[in-house]
Design a protein around this motif. Sequence first.
Motif, short mmCIF file in Angstrom:
data_model
loop_
_atom_site.label_atom_id
_atom_site.label_comp_id
_atom_site.label_asym_id
_atom_site.label_seq_id
_atom_site.Cartn_x
_atom_site.Cartn_y
_atom_site.Cartn_z
N VAL A 1 -0.27 -4.10 -14.51
CA VAL A 1 -0.63 -3.87 -13.11
C VAL A 1 0.62 -3.47 -12.32
N ALA A 2 1.73 -4.15 -12.56
CA ALA A 2 2.98 -3.85 -11.85
C ALA A 2 3.48 -2.45 -12.18
N ASP A 3 3.49 -2.10 -13.46
CA ASP A 3 3.99 -0.78 -13.86
C ASP A 3 3.09 0.34 -13.33
N GLU A 4 1.78 0.09 -13.31
CA GLU A 4 0.85 1.09 -12.78
C GLU A 4 1.13 1.34 -11.29
N PHE A 5 1.39 0.27 -10.54
CA PHE A 5 1.67 0.42 -9.11
C PHE A 5 2.97 1.19 -8.89
N LEU A 6 4.02 0.85 -9.64
CA LEU A 6 5.30 1.54 -9.50
C LEU A 6 5.15 3.02 -9.86
N SER A 7 4.34 3.29 -10.86
CA SER A 7 4.12 4.68 -11.26
C SER A 7 3.37 5.45 -10.18
N GLU A 8 2.36 4.80 -9.57
CA GLU A 8 1.61 5.44 -8.48
C GLU A 8 2.51 5.77 -7.30
N ARG A 9 3.53 4.96 -7.08
CA ARG A 9 4.46 5.17 -5.96
C ARG A 9 5.63 6.08 -6.34
N GLY A 10 5.62 6.55 -7.58
CA GLY A 10 6.66 7.49 -8.02
C GLY A 10 8.00 6.86 -8.29
N LEU A 11 8.04 5.56 -8.55
CA LEU A 11 9.33 4.88 -8.76
C LEU A 11 9.71 4.82 -10.23
N TRP B 1 18.60 -12.29 2.16
CA TRP B 1 17.27 -11.70 1.96
C TRP B 1 17.45 -10.19 1.85
N LEU B 2 16.88 -9.61 0.78
CA LEU B 2 17.05 -8.17 0.56
C LEU B 2 15.80 -7.60 -0.10
N GLY B 3 15.20 -6.61 0.53
CA GLY B 3 14.00 -5.97 -0.03
C GLY B 3 12.74 -6.69 0.38
N MET B 4 12.32 -6.52 1.65
CA MET B 4 11.09 -7.15 2.15
C MET B 4 9.90 -6.28 1.74
N GLN C 1 11.30 -1.99 -0.19
CA GLN C 1 11.15 -2.31 1.23
C GLN C 1 9.87 -1.70 1.80
N GLY C 2 8.96 -2.55 2.31
CA GLY C 2 7.74 -2.08 2.94
C GLY C 2 6.78 -1.36 2.00
N LEU C 3 6.92 -1.58 0.71
CA LEU C 3 6.15 -0.81 -0.27
C LEU C 3 4.73 -1.33 -0.46
N ILE C 4 4.52 -2.65 -0.24
CA ILE C 4 3.25 -3.28 -0.62
C ILE C 4 2.54 -3.82 0.62
N SER C 5 1.31 -3.41 0.85
CA SER C 5 0.52 -3.93 1.96
C SER C 5 -0.26 -5.17 1.51
N ASP C 6 -0.85 -5.90 2.48
CA ASP C 6 -1.69 -7.05 2.13
C ASP C 6 -2.82 -6.63 1.18
N THR C 7 -3.42 -5.48 1.48
CA THR C 7 -4.53 -4.98 0.66
C THR C 7 -4.06 -4.64 -0.75
N ASP C 8 -2.88 -4.01 -0.85
CA ASP C 8 -2.33 -3.67 -2.16
C ASP C 8 -2.14 -4.93 -3.01
N CYS D 1 6.87 -11.52 2.49
CA CYS D 1 7.52 -11.74 1.20
C CYS D 1 8.73 -10.82 1.03
N GLY D 2 9.81 -11.38 0.53
CA GLY D 2 11.02 -10.62 0.25
C GLY D 2 11.82 -11.30 -0.85
N ASN D 3 12.94 -10.72 -1.21
CA ASN D 3 13.77 -11.27 -2.28
C ASN D 3 14.94 -12.07 -1.72
N VAL D 4 15.10 -13.28 -2.20
CA VAL D 4 16.29 -14.07 -1.90
C VAL D 4 17.27 -13.84 -3.05
#
Length: 516
Positions: free
Chosen positions: A505-515, A342-345, A480-487, A457-460
């Motif tokens: 939606v995914a790209d917008e979220f990553l952009s908002e987080r500066g990734l 498991w990597l990236g919860m 890791q720890g990037l997304i809350s239940d509300t998000d 949720c995490g990555n197997v």
Amino acid sequence: MISLLVDRREWFLDLLMQHVAISLISIALAAIIGLTLGIAIAQWRRGAKPVLALVNFVYTIPSIALFGFLIPVTGIGDVTAVVALTVYALLPLVRNTYTGLTTIDPAVIEAARGMGSTDRQLLYRIELPLAAPVIMSGIRNMTTMTIALAGIASFIGAGGLGVAIYRGITTNNLALTLAGSVLIAVLAIVVDLVLGVAEKTTRRHLEPTRHRSTRRGARIAVVIVTSVALLAGATYAVSSFEKGQGAGTINIATKPMTEQYILGEMLNTLIEHDTDLNVELTQGVGGGTANIQPGIEKGDFDLYPEYTGTGWNAVLKHDDTYNESMFNDMQDEYETKMSLTWLGMYGFNNTFGLAVNKDTADRYGLHTYSDLAKVAGELSFGAEPDFYDRQDGYPGLQQAYNMNFGTVLDMDIGLKYQALFEGQVDVITVFTTDGQVADDRLVVLEDDRQFYPSYLCGNVVRMDTINAHPELSDVLLKLQGLISDTDMARMNNEVETKGREPKDVADEFLSERGLI
């Protein structure tokens, strides 16, 4: 629907090419096997009944069941789809070949033998040409049926236009479902028309003095269309295989849920943005964990988003209720037993819940699971199929709350809410980050005995994939720890209610987080 087809024409064209490739390979295999079997039983009549009986029996097996039988052998994806479609395509061709060869006027056969024809000459120069219209009719039926049936291949992670249909169902996007369905129908109709011309040509061939120019033109048209289709399908099949098997390709699978579509697109974008790796994304594998887990163990996939409670109960088969203090034990078992880690919860907890229609809640005074248990015998319950077999699903609810519903129904994840709102079912399972949980027509009940475990949720990930591509670890840890239940609930709602694309939606979220 038309706007969607225009705006996403490249994506739909890609799915169309996948559909053509899968269908053509299946049709070609079925043609070779079916013609061979049909000729064989026509020559050896005693074998006809058992062979036709066997082919008929296999044809009656439901497609979903056949996929289930094949997955342990051929895995997830295109190979299983091709095998299943080939099996289903055999019946019309075997039967028509046998019928065409056995209904030729015996006087014609006798005359040919009297003129000194050998068995080989008789077959290729007399019997097959005379049987050609009947055989061509079988090919036409088989081809049209295969193209239509190929839509269900997306259930086991294969490509094709069924991906659009299945994704439309799971994300509550009717236009997407219609677009995929219409394209399959148009493809099947066009191919049927072309093969109809070929069938008429074989019939006219038996009347050599009529319509020679028409026959010649028809043959040329059929040859051109068939050649183009075969070339396109073969080209796509080869390019897809090379892309999926490349040394620098990461194969990612997701379950048929809105949030998994979003997570898959996040992984795709971030991995290709931060590394030189390519990503092959298999979206919405039917059956979820039940089909993806064997695939990742076999090596069909490199990683997929999973939930801790599901890993503990559904994958490792533990009966006790999971909590996050058990994570290290679970991690050890994954690594030692399956060479997975498991990597990236992500940070959000998407646990199960039970929801009822607001009218039902008011009528019975339902607030908690215990309230529901008292009246469950009068109500109907809908959930995805694997919920009824897992210990953290229906069996566990029955034990914890003595909850036994009057009627239980198997339902696709994407159809549960619609069924509840339309009154076709009284109670459904939900996930707490579902976008539609906020709908005013729905009431989520309280798990007053704390039955459901944690589902972080995490990555197997396959450990050999991490070893081969250590840069992948850095990318996954950024989540890791990037997304809350509300998000997560908000992003799901953007897709399910507002009709936005998971990738946007995914790209917008990553952009908002500066990734990115």
